[in-house]
Design an enzyme around this catalytic site. Structure first.
Site, mmCIF file in Angstrom:
data_model
loop_
_atom_site.group_PDB
_atom_site.id
_atom_site.type_symbol
_atom_site.label_atom_id
_atom_site.label_comp_id
_atom_site.label_asym_id
_atom_site.label_seq_id
_atom_site.Cartn_x
_atom_site.Cartn_y
_atom_site.Cartn_z
ATOM 1 N NE ARG A 26 104.607 -12.073 27.767
ATOM 2 C CZ ARG A 26 104.327 -10.774 27.670
ATOM 3 N NH1 ARG A 26 104.617 -10.111 26.561
ATOM 4 N NH2 ARG A 26 103.734 -10.142 28.666
ATOM 5 C CE LYS A 50 100.206 -12.906 29.058
ATOM 6 N NZ LYS A 50 100.907 -13.162 30.310
ATOM 7 C CG HIS A 112 108.825 -16.233 31.980
ATOM 8 N ND1 HIS A 112 108.217 -16.165 30.757
ATOM 9 C CD2 HIS A 112 108.281 -15.259 32.732
ATOM 10 C CE1 HIS A 112 107.323 -15.197 30.783
ATOM 11 N NE2 HIS A 112 107.335 -14.629 31.963
ATOM 12 N NE ARG A 115 107.995 -10.779 30.056
ATOM 13 C CZ ARG A 115 107.606 -9.701 29.391
ATOM 14 N NH1 ARG A 115 108.287 -9.302 28.331
ATOM 15 N NH2 ARG A 115 106.548 -9.016 29.767
ATOM 16 C CG HIS A 138 104.271 -6.523 34.359
ATOM 17 N ND1 HIS A 138 105.418 -6.715 35.088
ATOM 18 C CD2 HIS A 138 104.147 -7.636 33.589
ATOM 19 C CE1 HIS A 138 105.961 -7.871 34.775
ATOM 20 N NE2 HIS A 138 105.206 -8.450 33.861
ATOM 21 C CE1 TYR A 147 107.387 -12.326 34.651
ATOM 22 C CE2 TYR A 147 109.115 -10.710 34.282
ATOM 23 C CZ TYR A 147 108.420 -11.829 33.886
ATOM 24 O OH TYR A 147 108.765 -12.460 32.723
#
Length: 174
Positions: A26, A50, A112, A115, A138, A147
């Site tokens: 990230r 995160k 983003h 990623r 995930h 995603y």
């Protein structure tokens, strides 16, 4: 995009993009990197901001470019701001990526994007969804497919066209 970053932005922004698309970290984790975290290393364990989970990243494919870039930096941050002793902000990273994307007529680029690009190409190359799901942290494979944009691209229609477990009145699994 890489060419545009080198030409219209800076080596810092190019290395940020290069590291992002090759590790899938990230942007917040990328911006928090210090030179001492990666200098001279082929692999590094990062504690993701995160999820707070450790993650091993491989640097062997980009180590020469990283080393050349690091040799030009004064200070502790890998992506230093020109405004004091701190890294660039997420907003600045976004601006630089967008500037480079605009120069080559690419729309919809954000922080983003790096990623997601990593995830897309990792999946296309390996077809190992379980591994990618773990890399990206995930909770479910469907989340990972959505995603990276593969869920839309690789629908199930074709694989279900001639699928059957019954053939001429008998179960083919017997």
């Amino acid at each position: 995009m890489k060419w545009s970053l080198k030409r219209h932005c800076s080596e810092r922004d190019y290395i940020l993009f290069l590291l992002g698309i090759n590790t899938g970290l990230r942007v917040t984790d990328l911006l928090s990197l210090k030179i001492k975290d990666i200098e001279g290393k082929m692999e590094v364990i990062i504690k993701e901001g995160k999820t707070k989970k450790p993650r091993m990243i491989q640097l062997n494919t980009i180590c020469n470019e990283l080393a050349a870039y690091i040799a030009t930096i004064d200070g502790e941050w890998l992506f230093p701001s020109r405004k004091g002793d701190k890294p660039i902000s997420m907003i600045q990273a976004y601006r630089q990526l967008n500037k480079a994307a605009d120069m080559v007529d690419i729309e919809g680029v954000g922080t983003h994007t790096m990623r997601k690009t990593f995830g897309y190409w990792h999946y296309k190359r390996s077809k190992n969804l379980a591994e990618l799901q773990m890399i990206l942290n995930h909770s479910h494979p469907v989340i990972t497919l959505k995603y990276i944009g593969v869920a839309d691209e690789e629908g199930t229609e074709g694989s279900l066209y001639d699928f059957t477990l019954w053939e001429d009145g008998r179960n083919v699994t017997d």
